[in-house]
Scaffold this active site. Structure first.
Site, short mmCIF file in Angstrom:
data_model
loop_
_atom_site.label_atom_id
_atom_site.label_comp_id
_atom_site.label_asym_id
_atom_site.label_seq_id
_atom_site.Cartn_x
_atom_site.Cartn_y
_atom_site.Cartn_z
N ASP A 78 0.81 -1.21 0.00
CA ASP A 78 0.00 0.00 0.00
C ASP A 78 0.85 1.26 0.00
OD1 ASP A 78 -2.06 -1.83 0.24
OD2 ASP A 78 -3.21 -0.53 1.59
N CYS A 119 1.04 -7.99 5.23
CA CYS A 119 0.60 -6.61 5.06
C CYS A 119 -0.88 -6.51 4.70
CB CYS A 119 1.49 -5.90 4.04
SG CYS A 119 3.17 -5.67 4.69
N ASP A 120 -1.31 -5.29 4.66
CA ASP A 120 -2.68 -4.81 4.68
C ASP A 120 -3.78 -5.77 4.22
OD1 ASP A 120 -0.91 -2.74 5.15
OD2 ASP A 120 -2.28 -1.25 4.40
N LYS A 121 -4.00 -5.90 2.92
CA LYS A 121 -5.16 -6.65 2.44
C LYS A 121 -4.90 -8.15 2.39
CE LYS A 121 -6.35 -2.50 1.99
NZ LYS A 121 -5.02 -2.00 2.37
N CYS A 191 5.01 -2.12 8.27
CA CYS A 191 5.38 -0.78 8.76
C CYS A 191 5.08 -0.63 10.25
CB CYS A 191 4.70 0.29 7.95
SG CYS A 191 5.29 0.35 6.24
N GLU A 442 -6.85 4.81 -0.49
CA GLU A 442 -6.50 5.46 0.78
C GLU A 442 -5.99 6.87 0.51
OE1 GLU A 442 -5.19 1.49 3.32
OE2 GLU A 442 -3.64 2.84 2.58
N SER A 468 -5.25 5.23 5.20
CA SER A 468 -4.21 4.34 5.70
C SER A 468 -4.26 4.32 7.21
CB SER A 468 -2.84 4.85 5.23
OG SER A 468 -1.80 4.26 5.96
#
Length: 552
Positions: A78, A119-121, A191, A442, A468
């Site tokens: 992202d 990570c994210d998704k 992150c 985002e 985000s």
């Protein structure tokens, strides 16, 4: 075993010959076949180490008598996708990941799964897949990045995005910007703040689908490798004891996750993903439950971007099990939920204590009696909007100002960097929802620029897009219905007075019913921004953010 359908009896001789083409012996073929779904790649810092996690999981499966077979899936960074067309392709991968895992599991009759995201998704996509195929499954992530160091202070990716705003505002020179760039992201890993990736990895512990430690053990610690081996061993125990994802993730564990979300001050994206996970678990989730849970769950943590405390500090303070133990002192959690350990949450957290009350506040002295996330409603968001209350400055919890309306993120960013946004304004970014974007981008570049220019104490931003987890400030997203679906956000005009009252969960535009009716009669949504490819198909199938932006 499910894998008997591809290996047992004379009728499966052809399939066995293909398994032997993989180099498998008869002994290996006779054992449970465990699919290891790895999203390792060389473009996401949080995924570059997943080859080592995968190898450790393989060893754990082998130690416990299984045959591990590794299959891949995709992942988007992202941070790299931020601020350009690429961000349209982030959220949409969640469904691709879930669908592709379903295909691989069903096609190859895996007996169980170990899912390796970071990570994210990728995290929610894998959890959704686990629930859909419902074979024994464990999630083991790659772990969080360590915070960067600059002039004696901890920094993170948020620092970098906000530094760009400071540079554009003339309050930071290029040398300082480049110095920060060199040290903001010092290691592999997700992150370093309580951004979306770490939010979801922590909540996987609370859901019970990951082992204790999954959310906070840093990526570069050898303890992470040991945890991965344990994950491989744990899935074999789950197979033996017939413990499946839908036994673990249910209404009770989802309520636990939402409560922990409130205590941690997680990313607003967690609301979107937990709603989608609940759908796969066949649990009906109304967004209003979030405000109810928030009123009963104190905010115990302020992690980056709300402060300069990072996930490594949360790990040192005792991690997620310590937070759960603190919440249990007021019976906030259901501790009878079963987990991938084969034990209940209550058994998992027994004896765990908080090691640093500066990082995890005691239950009797929280940052706030209310949780970190709020759902807002009103004539501007009748189906709801989401804000990370824990990251909003106190003076911005209630705000009223004129709308500055933009039909894309790029238009808004141009206005921000051209310094045409005034203190008191409410920036409105629309046609960035699941359907209108498409892909619900985002708005980190916009919110970071606002903060970097020193406007976060006077300017709010609302959008039908997302934020985000690195965003801070009065940033209200997921406004539903979205503009592309005829939502009120699509009817706004420059100068309309927007009223935000986070304390009372209200988001309103000060227009008469007659004026709203007039605008609705004259409303024509913009032409679709994308008319071909996956995004075009996605826009036709995706639901509202209030439903988790799932495909229907």
């Amino acid at each position: 075993m499910k894998s008997d359908s591809i290996k047992k009896g004379p009728g499966k001789a052809a399939q066995r010959s293909l398994l032997k083409a993989l180099g498998l012996t008869n002994e290996e073929i006779s054992r449970p076949i465990i699919g290891i779904v790895s999203s390792q790649n060389e473009i996401i810092p949080g995924h570059m180490n997943l080859d080592k996690i995968t190898e450790a999981v393989r060893k754990g499966v082998l130690m416990s008598g299984g045959t591990p077979l590794v299959v891949p899936t995709i992942g988007v960074c992202d941070g790299i996708a931020m601020g350009h067309e690429g961000m349209k392709y982030s959220l949409v991968t969640r469904e691709l990941i879930a669908d592709s895992i379903e295909c691989m599991v069903k096609a190859h009759a895996f007996d169980a799964l170990v899912l390796i995201p970071n990570c994210d998704k990728i995290v929610p996509g894998m959890v959704m897949a686990a629930l859909r195929v419902n074979v024994p499954a464990v999630v083991i992530s790659g772990g969080p990045m360590l915070a960067g160091k600059h002039k004696g202070k901890d920094i993170s990716l948020t620092t970098m995005f906000e530094a760009v705003g400071s540079y554009e505002n003339g309050t930071m020179d290029e040398k300082e910007l480049c110095d920060l760039e060199e040290c903001a992201c010092p290691t592999c890993g997700s992150c370093s703040g309580m951004f979306t990736a770490n939010s979801m990895n922590c909540l996987c512990e609370v859901l019970g689908i990951a082992l204790p430690g999954n959310g906070t053990i840093p990526a570069v610690f050898s303890e992470r490798i040991r945890l991965a081996k344990k994950a491989g061993m744990a899935v074999m125990d789950m197979l033996k004891n017939d413990i499946k994802p839908r036994d673990i993730i249910n209404e009770r564990s989802i309520m636990n996750a939402l409560k922990a979300d409130m205590a941690l001050g997680c990313s607003t994206n967690s609301v979107l993903h937990i709603t989608a996970i609940a759908n796969e678990a066949k649990v009906n989730m109304n967004l209003d439950i979030i405000n109810d849970l928030s009123s009963k769950t104190p905010d115990l943590c302020k992690l980056a971007p709300a402060s300069n405390i990072h996930i490594e500090n949360l790990y040192a303070a005792g991690g997620i099990t310590a937070i759960m133990n603190e919440l249990s002192k007021k019976d906030i959690l259901d501790l009878n939920c079963i987990t991938v350990t084969g034990k209940t949450q209550g058994e998992n957290i027994k004896g765990v204590t908080v090691k640093d009350y500066e990082v995890i506040r005691p239950i009797d002295n929280p940052y706030s009696e209310n949780g970190g996330i709020a759902i807002l409603r009103g004539n501007l968001a009748p189906d709801g909007a989401v804000v990370k209350r824990a990251a909003v400055l106190p003076k911005m919890l209630v705000h009223e100002g004129p709308a500055r309306v933009f039909n894309s993120e790029e238009e808004a960013n141009t206005a921000i960097f051209d310094k045409t946004i005034n203190p008191g304004d409410v920036i409105v970014i629309r046609y960035e929802g699941p359907k209108g974007g498409p892909g619900m981008r985002e708005m980190l570049q916009a919110t970071a620029a606002i903060a970097g220019m020193g406007l976060d104490d006077s300017v709010a931003l609302i959008t039908d897009g997302r934020f985000s987890g690195a965003t801070r400030g009065a940033s209200i997203g997921h406004v539903s219905p979205e503009a592309a679906s005829g939502g009120m956000i699509g009817l706004l005009e420059n100068g309309d007075i927007i009223s935000i009252d986070i304390n009372n969960a209200k988001l309103e535009v000060k227009l008469s019913d007659e004026e709203i009716k007039r605008r609705k009669l004259n409303f024509k949504p913009l032409e679709p921004k994308v008319k071909e490819g996956y995004l075009s198909r996605y826009a036709k199938l995706v639901s509202s953010a209030s439903e988790g932006a799932i495909l229907k």
